[in-house]
Scaffold this motif. Structure first.
Motif, PDB file in Angstrom:
ATOM      1  N   PHE A  52       6.898  -0.568   7.206  1.00  0.00           N
ATOM      2  CA  PHE A  52       6.777   0.631   6.387  1.00  0.00           C
ATOM      3  C   PHE A  52       8.088   0.947   5.698  1.00  0.00           C
ATOM      4  N   LEU A 108      -4.400   7.261   2.192  1.00  0.00           N
ATOM      5  CA  LEU A 108      -4.207   6.107   1.314  1.00  0.00           C
ATOM      6  C   LEU A 108      -4.257   6.532  -0.150  1.00  0.00           C
ATOM      7  N   TYR A 140       4.928   7.048   1.676  1.00  0.00           N
ATOM      8  CA  TYR A 140       5.373   5.837   2.362  1.00  0.00           C
ATOM      9  C   TYR A 140       4.742   4.600   1.725  1.00  0.00           C
ATOM     10  N   HIS A 149       0.856  -1.188   0.000  1.00  0.00           N
ATOM     11  CA  HIS A 149       0.000   0.000   0.000  1.00  0.00           C
ATOM     12  C   HIS A 149       0.892   1.238   0.000  1.00  0.00           C
ATOM     13  N   THR A 195      -0.607  16.347   8.947  1.00  0.00           N
ATOM     14  CA  THR A 195      -1.846  15.585   8.736  1.00  0.00           C
ATOM     15  C   THR A 195      -1.583  14.086   8.796  1.00  0.00           C
ATOM     16  N   ALA A 196      -2.651  13.317   8.924  1.00  0.00           N
ATOM     17  CA  ALA A 196      -2.533  11.861   8.929  1.00  0.00           C
ATOM     18  C   ALA A 196      -2.220  11.361   7.526  1.00  0.00           C
ATOM     19  N   PRO A 197      -1.545  10.219   7.420  1.00  0.00           N
ATOM     20  CA  PRO A 197      -1.313   9.635   6.090  1.00  0.00           C
ATOM     21  C   PRO A 197      -2.628   9.362   5.376  1.00  0.00           C
ATOM     22  N   TYR A 224       0.981   5.558   0.792  1.00  0.00           N
ATOM     23  CA  TYR A 224       0.335   6.667   1.489  1.00  0.00           C
ATOM     24  C   TYR A 224       1.018   7.981   1.135  1.00  0.00           C
ATOM     25  N   GLN A 281       1.486  11.836   2.767  1.00  0.00           N
ATOM     26  CA  GLN A 281       1.316  12.572   4.012  1.00  0.00           C
ATOM     27  C   GLN A 281       1.732  14.022   3.828  1.00  0.00           C
ATOM     28  N   GLN A 288       3.937   0.395   2.411  1.00  0.00           N
ATOM     29  CA  GLN A 288       3.641  -0.485   3.548  1.00  0.00           C
ATOM     30  C   GLN A 288       3.395  -1.889   3.035  1.00  0.00           C
ATOM     31  N   TYR A 326       3.291  -5.518  10.398  1.00  0.00           N
ATOM     32  CA  TYR A 326       3.371  -4.645   9.226  1.00  0.00           C
ATOM     33  C   TYR A 326       4.676  -3.869   9.237  1.00  0.00           C
ATOM     34  N   TYR A 358      -3.817   0.858  -2.822  1.00  0.00           N
ATOM     35  CA  TYR A 358      -3.922  -0.334  -1.987  1.00  0.00           C
ATOM     36  C   TYR A 358      -3.849  -1.585  -2.854  1.00  0.00           C
TER      37      TYR A 358
END
Lengths: 115, 111
Positions: B102, B48, B89, B36, B44-46, B38, B40, B91, B100, B51
């Protein structure tokens, strides 16, 4: 809409404890494995812990094993992370994530450990 | 520690194509586990982006594409735009770690 909302972060002294919560909605919570992921200030992403849909199987990163405990309450659609013996290096934004199939992340909650 | 290796930075002019590599091993990407990606933005949050190696969630522009081969994966951004400046990033899952993993993260700069 699939949604994850974390809470419980804050400022704690070194050696202290905190419990994070993650409220899930929009999907069948009990059917999916979940994880906690963290990001220290200015650093990359680090997987912390994971739990199976039933809660019967858990895994931890070496950096937190023995100090953190992941759990879930499927009747409340809630994921938890109990953090004990906190260290300065645990300071980070903590994210709750649905990790199976299509990943979904929450917005995160900030944990600051003062030494 | 990061198990998946990414270049620290890539850059390109607006409209150009850039690619970000994600190199793993036989216990993660090479074992067939999904990758997956991401994006960022600062503070802020990562978010998606990709996927299951190459699938885009609803709302992600088709300028973003993912691929996987052997023990590596790649994210391509075509028609680079100023708003693409961010950290990216990858994953995957690692069977030897039972968890998991990264990538080290890549900062994309639009010149």
């Amino acid at each position: 809409e699939v949604r994850l909302v974390e809470s419980g972060g804050g400022l704690v002294q070194s050696g202290g404890s905190l419990r994070l919560s993650c409220a899930a909605s929009g999907f069948t919570f009990s059917s999916y494995a979940m994880s906690w992921v963290r990001q220290a200030p200015g650093k990359g992403l680090e997987w912390v812990s994971g739990i199976s849909g039933s809660g019967g199987s858990t895994n931890y990163a070496d950096s937190v094993r023995g100090r953190f405990t992941i759990s879930r309450d499927n009747s409340r659609n809630t994921l938890y992370l109990q953090m004990n013996s906190l260290r300065a290096e645990d300071t980070a934004a903590y994210y709750c994530a649905k990790t199976q199939l299509i990943p979904v992340w929450g917005q995160g909650t900030l944990v600051t450990v003062s030494s | 520690q990061s198990v998946l290796t990414q270049p620290p930075s890539v850059s390109g002019a607006p409209g150009q194509r850039v690619t970000i590599s994600c190199t793993g091993s036989s216990s993660n990407i090479g074992a067939g586990y999904d990758v997956h990606w991401y994006q960022q933005l600062p503070g802020t949050a990562p978010k998606l982006l990709i996927y299951g190696n190459s699938n885009r969630p609803s709302g992600v522009p088709d300028r973003f594409s993912g691929s996987k081969s052997g023990t590596s994966a790649s994210l391509a951004i075509t028609g680079l735009q100023a708003e693409d400046e961010a950290d990216y990033y990858c994953q995957s899952y690692d069977s030897s770690l039972s968890g998991y993993v990264f990538g080290t993260g890549t900062r994309v700069a639009v010149l």
